[in-house]
Design an enzyme around this catalytic site. Structure first.
Site, mmCIF file in Angstrom:
data_model
loop_
_atom_site.group_PDB
_atom_site.id
_atom_site.type_symbol
_atom_site.label_atom_id
_atom_site.label_comp_id
_atom_site.label_asym_id
_atom_site.label_seq_id
_atom_site.Cartn_x
_atom_site.Cartn_y
_atom_site.Cartn_z
ATOM 1 N N ASP A 126 0.864 -1.180 0.000
ATOM 2 C CA ASP A 126 0.000 0.000 0.000
ATOM 3 C C ASP A 126 0.900 1.229 0.000
ATOM 4 O OD1 ASP A 126 -2.414 1.525 0.190
ATOM 5 O OD2 ASP A 126 -1.913 1.879 2.283
ATOM 6 N N HIS A 127 1.297 1.651 -1.194
ATOM 7 C CA HIS A 127 2.205 2.784 -1.333
ATOM 8 C C HIS A 127 1.470 4.020 -1.841
ATOM 9 C CE1 HIS A 127 5.851 0.739 -0.345
ATOM 10 N NE2 HIS A 127 5.822 -0.082 -1.380
ATOM 11 N N GLU A 163 7.515 3.743 5.594
ATOM 12 C CA GLU A 163 8.674 4.269 4.889
ATOM 13 C C GLU A 163 8.444 5.740 4.578
ATOM 14 O OE1 GLU A 163 10.250 0.797 2.094
ATOM 15 O OE2 GLU A 163 8.101 1.126 1.906
ATOM 16 N N ASN A 221 6.280 7.001 1.622
ATOM 17 C CA ASN A 221 4.826 7.027 1.668
ATOM 18 C C ASN A 221 4.248 8.151 2.519
ATOM 19 O OD1 ASN A 221 4.467 4.682 0.112
ATOM 20 N ND2 ASN A 221 4.946 3.415 1.873
ATOM 21 N N ARG A 270 18.991 -9.289 -5.255
ATOM 22 C CA ARG A 270 17.934 -9.677 -4.317
ATOM 23 C C ARG A 270 17.056 -10.806 -4.860
ATOM 24 N NH1 ARG A 270 15.972 -6.052 -0.622
ATOM 25 N NH2 ARG A 270 14.720 -7.845 0.048
#
Length: 339
Positions: free
Chosen positions: A40-41, A110, A113, A284
């Protein structure tokens, strides 16, 4: 293994618009994935080609288009853009509409956001305390008929969530964490724990999993009391160069916490990521053309104790990924770890 493995699809809301993403998630159910999770950004990691659909209405649309998958956030921050009471109401509604299929995944957040909206971005200890208090308040609103609560950060007065699942179908709360404090909290109070793959193996074996076990022990809970979920980053394609190149859009994930901690602008995040070589962008991800190699590398996380693996492919052709992974990887994993 006492708890069956589940395999999920990470719907990349940072990379695709809401309608396209919805079609991918519907296809994930058709291809045999057990769950779908999205972040959910407010803003994506990359400005060019980036997207950021709101998670709450999107989950409602996904529930209406599917019938079996479990779906949720990985993760939503219930402490800054949202008052915890709003999160409690929204997920109670989803839980009523799609009983047994909704998960609320939460985290400390973060800067990307929150800072853009003019919010102060506190140090990690305060973000942790806000998350803990938000979870307490959400659970009180789900459990009690009328709630008055005065916390350090949040308060409600004579609040009632009128539409909510019955007590035996409450929406589970998962805590996403990459550090020991929030991981211990997950062990103590959460229904599930979320972390991500592709980091130093010692982080999982020496820090995170011991912290989770410590939290469980302190709360007097069994070792398998909560779901253990990991987002596994994979890039699978018959052509190795294509599999490598697919990871480029997600190069920001390879930035260190120090490099990206206070960055709130997708343009700046994109600039930092553009300076990384392709090998680091791919670092990653499990990058391989061989299905058996994917299974072997994924199996390491299962052997560590993760029981819910949610696969994140970085490419732009998600339909191709879902069909290939659904046909070639999931059956191999299920056969390998069959009871």
């Amino acid at each position: 293994m006492t708890v069956p493995l589940r395999f999920g699809y990470k719907a990349s809301s940072e990379q695709f618009g809401p309608s396209e993403l919805l079609e991918f998630a519907v296809l994930a159910e058709e291809m045999g994935f057990d769950s779908v999770f999205l972040s959910d950004h407010l803003q994506p990691w990359m400005h060019e080609g980036g997207h950021a659909p709101a998670a709450l209405p999107w989950l409602g649309a996904l529930g209406a288009r599917t019938s079996t998958i479990v779906m949720g956030t990985s993760v939503l921050t219930p402490t800054f853009r949202y008052h915890p009471g709003v999160v409690a109401q929204a997920f109670a509604t989803l839980g009523v509409m799609y009983p047994g299929r909704i998960i609320l995944g939460v985290g400390t957040g973060e800067a990307l956001n929150e800072v853009t909206l003019g919010l102060e971005w506190p140090e990690p200890p305060e973000r942790f305390q806000r998350l803990k208090e938000a979870i307490i308040l959400i659970e009180k609103l789900w459990a009690d008929e009328r709630v008055t609560y005065e916390g350090k950060y949040y308060s409600v007065k004579d609040a009632t969530i009128y539409d909510r699942p019955p007590a035996d179908q409450t929406v589970p709360i998962y805590i996403g964490a990459s550090g020991p404090a929030a991981t211990r909290l997950a062990g103590r109070i959460a229904d599930g724990y979320i972390t991500t793959s592709g980091k130093d193996p010692a982080l999982y074996t020496d820090t995170l999993l011991p912290a989770l076990a410590e939290g469980l022990e302190k709360a007097g809970r069994e070792a398998d009391a909560i779901d253990t979920m990991i987002e596994v980053k994979v890039s699978y394609h018959p052509d190795h160069d294509t599999a490598m190149e697919k990871t480029r859009f997600w190069a920001p994930l390879a930035l260190s916490p120090e490099e990206k901690r206070d960055v709130h602008d997708p343009l700046e995040m994109q600039r930092l990521a553009s300076e990384l070589p392709l090998e680091r962008a791919a670092s990653r991800f499990i990058v391989s053309t061989d299905p058996d190699e994917h299974v072997e590398k994924i199996a390491r996380y299962v052997e560590l104790g993760f029981r819910h693996l949610v696969f994140h492919d970085p490419g732009h052709d998600q339909a191709e990924f879902l069909r290939m992974y659904g046909a070639e990887i999931l059956p191999r994993l299920r056969a390998r770890f069959a009871d």
